[in-house]
Structure formats: C-alpha cells, structure tokens
Design a protein around this motif. Structure first.
Motif, mmCIF file in Angstrom:
data_model
loop_
_atom_site.group_PDB
_atom_site.id
_atom_site.type_symbol
_atom_site.label_atom_id
_atom_site.label_comp_id
_atom_site.label_asym_id
_atom_site.label_seq_id
_atom_site.Cartn_x
_atom_site.Cartn_y
_atom_site.Cartn_z
ATOM 1 N N ILE A 5 35.627 45.373 45.484
ATOM 2 C CA ILE A 5 36.463 45.248 44.170
ATOM 3 C C ILE A 5 35.758 44.572 42.897
ATOM 4 N N THR A 6 35.568 45.334 41.803
ATOM 5 C CA THR A 6 35.155 44.464 40.901
ATOM 6 C C THR A 6 36.132 44.358 39.613
ATOM 7 N N HIS A 7 35.852 43.345 38.649
ATOM 8 C CA HIS A 7 36.887 43.069 37.604
ATOM 9 C C HIS A 7 36.259 43.386 36.003
ATOM 10 N N ASP A 8 34.960 43.588 36.127
ATOM 11 C CA ASP A 8 34.450 43.864 34.827
ATOM 12 C C ASP A 8 32.960 44.503 34.870
ATOM 13 N N ARG A 127 41.060 51.014 39.340
ATOM 14 C CA ARG A 127 42.542 50.348 39.743
ATOM 15 C C ARG A 127 42.785 49.302 38.720
ATOM 16 N N ARG A 130 40.525 47.282 34.198
ATOM 17 C CA ARG A 130 39.322 46.671 34.528
ATOM 18 C C ARG A 130 38.987 46.565 35.691
ATOM 19 N N GLU A 131 39.765 46.914 36.571
ATOM 20 C CA GLU A 131 39.561 46.841 38.181
ATOM 21 C C GLU A 131 38.828 48.231 38.607
ATOM 22 N N ARG A 132 37.984 48.104 39.578
ATOM 23 C CA ARG A 132 37.258 49.125 40.013
ATOM 24 C C ARG A 132 37.062 49.098 41.521
#
Ligand code: ADP
Ligand code: MG
Length: 141
Positions: A5-8, A127, A130-132
């Motif tokens: 999971i990434t946030h940016d 998600r 900015r969540e992927r």
C-alpha cells in the motif's frame, strides 16, 4: 504475489524502483489500473533503478518512450490510444520485446493477442485519494 500500500506518488515510484533493481534485461512489466492510478509513476521508479536520470513522462501521445542512457534500455509503452493491435508492429513492439532491454507497458489490454508471455504484472488500485494498493505478480518468485 506481493501487495504493497502506498500513500503518495514517490512511494509508488519507490516500489517500482525496488522491483527493477534486480533486473538483468529482458523483463516485461505489464501495468494494469485506471487512468491516474500511478502506472507512469511506477515506471518512473523503475527507470531510476536502471540508472536513467531523465524524468519519465507519459507516452500517451507518442505511445513509446525509449530511455537508452541507463545500465539497460527501457522501452515504455502506453497503448491507450492505439486503434488496432496491428499498429504495434510499426511502433517497434516486437523489436522492444526482443531487444534484451526492459519493457514496461500501460494499457496492454489494447494489444489484443500480442500480450507477452512470462511477464511480471503490476496492478494498481485506488483506495481513497492518495492511497493505492499495488499487487505485483512476479512468476519467478
Ligand atoms: P497512470 O499512468 O496510471 O495514468 P500517473 O502515474 O500518470 O497514472 O498519475 C498518477 C496520479 O495520481 C498523479 O497525479 C499522482 O500525483 C497521483 N497520486 C496520488 N497518490 C498516489 C500514489 N499513492 N501513487 C501514485 N500516484 C498517486
Ligand atoms: Mg500513464
């Protein structure tokens, strides 16, 4: 299969960088995900791992951007705008796949039957803003 999971965008690029660090040439990465998911950001990180200092931009209009300044060549396709899989041949699709370089492909759904086998698939899902959620299916693992 791996899920991160990434946030940016820089985190997404870092995941791409991690993946490509061990590449030795001939790898094909198919990127799935909606517009704006972060596919191009991911390829930007891959380029960094290959020693390419140029900024990776979307090949939406050129369909293919080639980066030849790294330790391996990177051929970055975005097939969103092709009308017919036949166009792939003129674009150097076969040459790129046979080159021994690294090939990254966005919108491979447009490639019809011409989908490479033994590719690494990367799927990026939203998600929130900015969540992927990034899923990497690397058959060598
Ligand atoms: P794609 O190639 O899938 O169409 P891009 O990489 O060109 O997507 O663009 C992704 C967009 O989403 C950029 O505007 C980026 O700033 C934004 N973004 C927000 N959060 C993330 C994230 N976690 N990972 C990647 N991009 C993100
Ligand atoms: Mg893109």
């Amino acid at each position: 299969m791996k899920t991160i999971i990434t946030h940016d965008p820089s985190e997404t690029a870092a995941v791409g960088e991690c993946l490509a660090r061990s590449f030795t040439g001939g790898e094909v990465v198919l990127l799935y995900g909606d517009l704006g998911a972060g596919k191009t950001a991911f390829v930007g990180g891959m380029a960094r791992a290959l020693g390419i200092s140029a900024r990776v931009t979307s090949p939406t209009f050129t369909i293919l951007n080639s980066y030849l300044s790294g330790r391996l060549p990177l051929y970055h396709f975005d097939l969103y705008r092709i009308q017919d899989p036949e166009e792939l041949f003129e674009l150097g699709w076969d040459d790129a796949l046979a080159s021994g370089g690294v090939v990254a492909v966005e919108w491979v759904e447009r490639a019809g039957e011409e989908v490479p086998h033994d590719a690494i698939t990367v799927t990026i899902r939203y998600r929130g803003d900015r969540e992927r959620i990034i899923t990497i299916d690397d058959r060598e693992e």
